[in-house]
Every structure is written in structure tokens, then in C-alpha cells.
Design a protein around this motif. Structure first.
Motif, PDB file in Angstrom:
ATOM      1  N   VAL A 167       0.846  -1.189   0.000  1.00 11.08           N
ATOM      2  CA  VAL A 167       0.000   0.000   0.000  1.00 11.08           C
ATOM      3  C   VAL A 167       0.883   1.241   0.000  1.00 11.08           C
ATOM      4  O   VAL A 167       2.070   1.179   0.328  1.00 11.08           O
ATOM      5  CB  VAL A 167      -0.952   0.032   1.227  1.00 11.08           C
ATOM      6  CG1 VAL A 167      -1.977  -1.080   1.153  1.00 11.08           C
ATOM      7  CG2 VAL A 167      -0.178  -0.039   2.537  1.00 11.08           C
ATOM      8  N   THR A 168       0.295   2.364  -0.345  1.00  5.91           N
ATOM      9  CA  THR A 168       1.024   3.623  -0.317  1.00  5.91           C
ATOM     10  C   THR A 168       1.205   4.062   1.145  1.00  5.91           C
ATOM     11  O   THR A 168       0.476   3.605   2.028  1.00  5.91           O
ATOM     12  CB  THR A 168       0.262   4.725  -1.073  1.00  5.91           C
ATOM     13  OG1 THR A 168      -0.953   5.015  -0.369  1.00  5.91           O
ATOM     14  CG2 THR A 168      -0.030   4.326  -2.504  1.00  5.91           C
ATOM     15  N   MET A 199      -4.614   3.110   7.767  1.00  3.69           N
ATOM     16  CA  MET A 199      -4.777   1.829   8.458  1.00  3.69           C
ATOM     17  C   MET A 199      -4.280   1.902   9.899  1.00  3.69           C
ATOM     18  O   MET A 199      -4.853   1.279  10.798  1.00  3.69           O
ATOM     19  CB  MET A 199      -4.014   0.732   7.711  1.00  3.69           C
ATOM     20  CG  MET A 199      -4.578   0.417   6.335  1.00  3.69           C
ATOM     21  SD  MET A 199      -3.475  -0.608   5.337  1.00  3.69           S
ATOM     22  CE  MET A 199      -3.659  -2.196   6.152  1.00  3.69           C
ATOM     23  N   LEU A 200      -3.218   2.674  10.119  1.00  2.00           N
ATOM     24  CA  LEU A 200      -2.594   2.771  11.439  1.00  2.00           C
ATOM     25  C   LEU A 200      -3.094   3.961  12.259  1.00  2.00           C
ATOM     26  O   LEU A 200      -2.737   4.095  13.429  1.00  2.00           O
ATOM     27  CB  LEU A 200      -1.074   2.881  11.283  1.00  2.00           C
ATOM     28  CG  LEU A 200      -0.376   1.631  10.758  1.00  2.00           C
ATOM     29  CD1 LEU A 200       1.035   1.961  10.289  1.00  2.00           C
ATOM     30  CD2 LEU A 200      -0.356   0.561  11.834  1.00  2.00           C
ATOM     31  N   ARG A 235       8.081  -2.721   6.883  1.00  2.00           N
ATOM     32  CA  ARG A 235       8.803  -3.218   5.711  1.00  2.00           C
ATOM     33  C   ARG A 235       8.126  -2.703   4.450  1.00  2.00           C
ATOM     34  O   ARG A 235       6.926  -2.482   4.422  1.00  2.00           O
ATOM     35  CB  ARG A 235       8.808  -4.742   5.699  1.00  2.00           C
ATOM     36  CG  ARG A 235       9.596  -5.368   6.820  1.00  2.00           C
ATOM     37  CD  ARG A 235       9.618  -6.873   6.727  1.00  2.00           C
ATOM     38  NE  ARG A 235       8.322  -7.478   6.477  1.00  2.00           N
ATOM     39  CZ  ARG A 235       7.416  -7.778   7.435  1.00  2.00           C
ATOM     40  NH1 ARG A 235       7.688  -7.499   8.696  1.00  2.00           N
ATOM     41  NH2 ARG A 235       6.274  -8.341   7.112  1.00  2.00           N
ATOM     42  N   GLY A 236       8.926  -2.540   3.426  1.00  3.16           N
ATOM     43  CA  GLY A 236       8.385  -2.100   2.147  1.00  3.16           C
ATOM     44  C   GLY A 236       9.461  -2.127   1.091  1.00  3.16           C
ATOM     45  O   GLY A 236      10.512  -2.730   1.274  1.00  3.16           O
ATOM     46  N   ARG A 285       6.429   1.745  -1.236  1.00  2.00           N
ATOM     47  CA  ARG A 285       5.224   0.969  -0.990  1.00  2.00           C
ATOM     48  C   ARG A 285       5.479   0.153   0.266  1.00  2.00           C
ATOM     49  O   ARG A 285       6.526  -0.463   0.432  1.00  2.00           O
ATOM     50  CB  ARG A 285       4.883   0.042  -2.160  1.00  2.00           C
ATOM     51  CG  ARG A 285       4.489   0.796  -3.423  1.00  2.00           C
ATOM     52  CD  ARG A 285       3.183   1.545  -3.226  1.00  2.00           C
ATOM     53  NE  ARG A 285       2.796   2.290  -4.411  1.00  2.00           N
ATOM     54  CZ  ARG A 285       3.013   3.591  -4.591  1.00  2.00           C
ATOM     55  NH1 ARG A 285       3.649   4.286  -3.675  1.00  2.00           N
ATOM     56  NH2 ARG A 285       2.605   4.191  -5.685  1.00  2.00           N
ATOM     57  N   ILE A 286       4.501   0.155   1.145  1.00  2.00           N
ATOM     58  CA  ILE A 286       4.605  -0.519   2.433  1.00  2.00           C
ATOM     59  C   ILE A 286       3.899  -1.869   2.347  1.00  2.00           C
ATOM     60  O   ILE A 286       2.787  -1.962   1.823  1.00  2.00           O
ATOM     61  CB  ILE A 286       3.951   0.340   3.541  1.00  2.00           C
ATOM     62  CG1 ILE A 286       4.566   1.751   3.578  1.00  2.00           C
ATOM     63  CG2 ILE A 286       4.054  -0.347   4.898  1.00  2.00           C
ATOM     64  CD1 ILE A 286       6.033   1.808   3.889  1.00  2.00           C
TER      65      ILE A 286
END
Length: 66
Positions: free
Chosen positions: A11-12, A19-20, A37-38, A47-48
Motif C-alpha cells: 500500500v502507499t 490503516m494505522l 517493511r516495504g 510501498r509498504i
């Protein structure tokens, strides 16, 4: 039964922030510090990994928004 709309693998930073419930700036800092991580795409885009976001939520490690 299969999931019709599976979650994306990445995800971006803005999507991860939603989300967080933190700011995108904090997501980028967590990425740089190794808490998320990404992968880097080109020179500026990142991107994550969605799994990394889920792990952070499960650990209860999210910080208040900046």
C-alpha cells in the motif's frame, strides 16, 4: 470460497497511515527506522507491505498522529 477483493500486497504511505491512524510522515519514518517493511520504487516512491502494517497493529506499536 475465495475472496473477491483480496488485499493488496503493498500500500502507499497514505493508505498505511489510514490503516494505522497515524500521519504519512510517521509511516515514512517507521519505514526508514525499519518498523515497517516495504520497497522503494524509483528514487522517491515507496510501498509498504500490508503484512508489515498488520503486524504493527497486532503489536500495538502505533504512535499518536504527529
Amino acid at each position: 470460497m475465495t475472496d473477491v477483493n483480496p488485499r493488496p500486497a503493498t500500500v502507499t504511505p497514505n493508505e498505511a497511515a489510514d490503516m494505522l491512524d497515524i500521519s504519512p510522515v510517521t509511516v515514512r519514518r517507521y519505514y526508514k527506522e525499519g518498523l515497517l517493511r516495504g520497497r522503494k520504487i524509483g528514487t522517491r516512491l515507496i510501498r509498504i507491505e500490508t503484512a508489515s502494517v498488520d503486524e504493527l497493529i497486532a503489536q500495538g506499536e502505533q504512535q499518536p498522529a504527529d
